[in-house]
Design a protein around this motif. Structure first.
Motif, PDB file in Angstrom:
ATOM      1  N   HIS A 141       0.739  -1.380  -0.050  1.00  0.00           N
ATOM      2  CA  HIS A 141      -0.042  -0.135   0.159  1.00  0.00           C
ATOM      3  C   HIS A 141       0.799   1.192   0.059  1.00  0.00           C
ATOM      4  N   PRO A 142       1.831   1.697   0.868  1.00  0.00           N
ATOM      5  CA  PRO A 142       2.500   0.614   1.730  1.00  0.00           C
ATOM      6  C   PRO A 142       1.984   1.235   3.288  1.00  0.00           C
ATOM      7  N   VAL A 143       1.988   0.167   4.132  1.00  0.00           N
ATOM      8  CA  VAL A 143       1.801   0.522   5.862  1.00  0.00           C
ATOM      9  C   VAL A 143       2.970  -0.026   6.441  1.00  0.00           C
ATOM     10  N   LYS A 144       3.540   0.926   7.068  1.00  0.00           N
ATOM     11  CA  LYS A 144       4.915   0.428   7.997  1.00  0.00           C
ATOM     12  C   LYS A 144       4.474   0.593   9.224  1.00  0.00           C
ATOM     13  N   PRO A 145       5.370  -0.269  10.006  1.00  0.00           N
ATOM     14  CA  PRO A 145       4.860  -0.590  11.406  1.00  0.00           C
ATOM     15  C   PRO A 145       4.798   0.950  12.161  1.00  0.00           C
ATOM     16  N   CYS A 240     -13.518  -0.315   8.509  1.00  0.00           N
ATOM     17  CA  CYS A 240     -13.477   0.607   7.739  1.00  0.00           C
ATOM     18  C   CYS A 240     -13.338   2.037   8.158  1.00  0.00           C
ATOM     19  N   ALA A 241     -14.592   2.313   9.083  1.00  0.00           N
ATOM     20  CA  ALA A 241     -14.901   3.507   9.856  1.00  0.00           C
ATOM     21  C   ALA A 241     -13.836   3.999  10.758  1.00  0.00           C
ATOM     22  N   GLN A 242     -12.965   2.947  11.171  1.00  0.00           N
ATOM     23  CA  GLN A 242     -11.991   3.296  12.223  1.00  0.00           C
ATOM     24  C   GLN A 242     -10.613   3.396  11.490  1.00  0.00           C
ATOM     25  N   THR A 243     -10.533   3.131  10.566  1.00  0.00           N
ATOM     26  CA  THR A 243      -9.070   2.966   9.753  1.00  0.00           C
ATOM     27  C   THR A 243      -8.806   4.428   9.516  1.00  0.00           C
ATOM     28  N   LYS A 244      -7.388   4.819  10.035  1.00  0.00           N
ATOM     29  CA  LYS A 244      -6.949   5.950   9.836  1.00  0.00           C
ATOM     30  C   LYS A 244      -6.832   6.576   8.412  1.00  0.00           C
ATOM     31  N   TYR A 245      -6.810   8.047   8.453  1.00  0.00           N
ATOM     32  CA  TYR A 245      -6.587   8.621   6.910  1.00  0.00           C
ATOM     33  C   TYR A 245      -5.465   7.957   6.050  1.00  0.00           C
ATOM     34  N   GLY A 246      -6.009   7.429   4.796  1.00  0.00           N
ATOM     35  CA  GLY A 246      -4.860   6.767   4.012  1.00  0.00           C
ATOM     36  C   GLY A 246      -4.632   5.620   4.134  1.00  0.00           C
ATOM     37  N   GLY A 247      -5.309   4.913   5.041  1.00  0.00           N
ATOM     38  CA  GLY A 247      -5.024   3.432   5.421  1.00  0.00           C
ATOM     39  C   GLY A 247      -5.624   2.273   4.535  1.00  0.00           C
ATOM     40  N   VAL A 248      -5.381   1.185   4.804  1.00  0.00           N
ATOM     41  CA  VAL A 248      -5.730   0.136   3.592  1.00  0.00           C
ATOM     42  C   VAL A 248      -6.442  -0.972   4.421  1.00  0.00           C
ATOM     43  N   THR A 273      -8.497   2.794   1.427  1.00  0.00           N
ATOM     44  CA  THR A 273      -8.525   1.707   0.598  1.00  0.00           C
ATOM     45  C   THR A 273      -9.083   0.398   0.862  1.00  0.00           C
ATOM     46  N   LEU A 274     -10.195   0.073   0.166  1.00  0.00           N
ATOM     47  CA  LEU A 274     -10.592  -1.438   0.420  1.00  0.00           C
ATOM     48  C   LEU A 274      -9.961  -2.575  -0.627  1.00  0.00           C
ATOM     49  N   ARG A 275      -9.345  -3.451  -0.189  1.00  0.00           N
ATOM     50  CA  ARG A 275      -8.407  -4.284  -0.967  1.00  0.00           C
ATOM     51  C   ARG A 275      -9.300  -5.862  -0.771  1.00  0.00           C
ATOM     52  N   GLY A 276      -9.694  -6.101  -1.884  1.00  0.00           N
ATOM     53  CA  GLY A 276     -10.250  -7.456  -1.882  1.00  0.00           C
ATOM     54  C   GLY A 276      -9.455  -8.344  -2.248  1.00  0.00           C
TER      55      GLY A 276
END
Length: 336
Positions: A141-145, A240-248, A273-276
Motif C-alpha cells: 500500500h504501503p503501511v509501515k509498522p 473501515c470507519a475506524q481506519t486512519k486517513y490513507g489506510g488500507v 482503500t478497501l482491497r479485496g
C-alpha cells in the motif's frame, strides 16, 4: 479403493465418507497420494451443506491438498515429489483434497518451501496463504509498522492467527478481534487460553468482537493504520470507519456475512482503500511470494500451538466444531 468425503447432490444434509475406485481419480496431468488436507471455514460449510460451496455434483470436498506424486505426465512434477495445491477451485468445481487421492492439472501445483514438511504446509494451507496475501497488500500500500496498529479480525481462526504471526514477525503492533474471550478479556476455554497465550507473546492485544459486530456510525475514531478482515458484514463496515486517513483494509472472508451495509464516508473523506483478497486464481509469482513470506516467518514447529490433527474419518465432526466456534487455529486432516 479410495476413501473420500463426497456430496452427490445439493439437497443432501451433509457429505458422506465413501469408498471410490482408483479410476475415479484420473484424467489430469498429476495424481497425488494425499498425506494431508485441512479444514478451512469454507470446507466446514461444504461438508455440512450449510452453504452451497460446491458448484457441481458429485463433488469431493477440500480446498487444500498436500501429498506425493504417484503418477505424472509432467516433467516439472516427477513421481516421488511432495507438493501442494491450494484452491484453484478444489472442492467447488474440481474434486478436492479431503480424500486419499487427488488428480490435478500440473499448472495448479506449488512446491513446499525448502526445509518445511507436508504437515507444515497443510497447517497453513489456503488460510495461511490468504493471510500472507493480505499482509502483502498492506506492505504494497504501503503501511509501515510506525504508522500505527493493525486490526486483525477473527483471530481464533486460521487466517486471523497466521496474519497476527506474520505481522508480529514484521514488527507491527496488532489488535486482535475475537469472540473467544469474555467481557473481562479472559479466554472462554482452556484451548482458547493456550491459543491466545502464544499470540500475546508477540504484540497482539485482544478485544471482543461485540465491540464491532453491530451497525455503527459511518465515521468513527481513527484507530488503525490497516485492517486484515476475514469476517465481513458489520465488522468490516466498522473496521473501515475506524481506519486512519490513507489506510488500507484487506478483506478476505465472510464469517459474519456477505453484506456490506456501509457508507462511502471513509473512502471519500479519509481516503482509505478497501482491497479485496481473492486467493483462488492468483499467479504463481504471487503464490511463491506468499509462501516465501510464510517460510521466512514461521519455522517447522512454530505452528504446533495452533494445530489440531484429525483423521480423515473425523472431518465432518471437526467441521461442525469449526462452525460452532469451538476450535482455535487450524484443523489438519491426516489423509494417510
Amino acid at each position: 479403493m479410495i476413501r473420500a468425503w463426497i456430496s452427490r447432490a445439493a439437497d443432501q444434509t451433509q457429505a458422506e465418507l465413501e469408498t471410490l475406485d482408483e479410476s475415479d481419480f484420473a484424467g489430469q496431468d498429476v495424481v497425488l497420494k494425499l498425506h494431508y488436507s485441512c479444514l478451512n471455514y469454507k470446507d466446514a460449510l461444504a461438508l455440512t451443506h450449510t452453504a452451497p460451496i460446491a458448484r457441481k455434483y458429485p463433488m469431493v470436498h477440500g480446498i487444500d491438498a498436500v501429498g506425493e506424486v504417484i503418477e505424472s505426465n509432467s516433467a516439472q512434477w516427477p513421481v516421488g515429489t511432495v507438493c501442494q495445491v491450494n484452491d484453484w477451485g478444489l472442492g467447488e468445481t474440481h474434486w478436492g483434497g479431503l480424500a486419499e487421492r487427488a488428480s490435478v492439472p500440473a499448472q495448479w501445483i506449488s512446491p513446499i518451501p525448502e526445509g518445511r514438511s507436508a504437515r507444515w504446509a497443510a497447517a497453513l494451507g489456503t488460510a495461511g496463504y490468504t493471510a500472507a496475501l493480505c499482509v502483502m497488500a498492506l506492505q504494497d500500500h504501503p503501511v509501515k509498522p510506525e504508522d500505527g496498529p493493525v486490526l486483525v479480525t477473527g483471530v481464533s481462526g486460521g487466517v486471523g492467527t497466521v496474519a497476527c504471526l506474520l505481522l508480529q514477525h514484521l514488527g507491527y503492533e496488532v489488535v486482535g478481534l475475537t469472540g473467544s474471550i469474555d467481557a473481562t478479556g479472559e479466554p472462554v476455554s482452556e484451548s482458547a487460553a493456550k491459543h491466545f497465550e502464544r499470540l500475546q507473546l508477540g504484540s497482539t492485544h485482544l478485544i471482543h468482537r461485540e465491540s464491532m459486530s453491530r451497525a455503527g456510525k459511518p465515521l468513527q475514531k481513527e484507530q488503525f493504520a490497516a485492517v486484515v478482515d476475514s469476517v465481513g458484514s458489520h465488522t468490516l463496515v466498522n473496521a473501515c470507519a475506524q481506519t486512519k486517513y490513507g489506510g488500507v483494509v484487506a478483506a478476505c472472508g465472510l464469517a459474519q456475512g456477505m453484506d456490506f451495509q456501509g457508507s462511502v464516508a471513509p473512502f471519500i473523506l479519509r481516503g482509505i482503500t478497501l482491497r479485496g483478497i481473492n486467493c483462488v486464481y492468483r499467479s504463481h509469482a504471487e503464490r511463491d511470494r506468499a509462501w516465501g513470506m510464510l517460510a521466512q516467518a514461521l519455522g517447522e514447529y512454530d505452528l504446533d500451538f495452533m494445530i489440531k490433527e484429525v483423521r480423515l474419518a473425523q472431518a465432518l465432526e471437526s467441521a461442525r466444531q469449526v462452525l460452532a466456534n469451538q476450535l482455535q487455529g487450524r484443523v489438519v486432516v491426516n489423509c494417510a
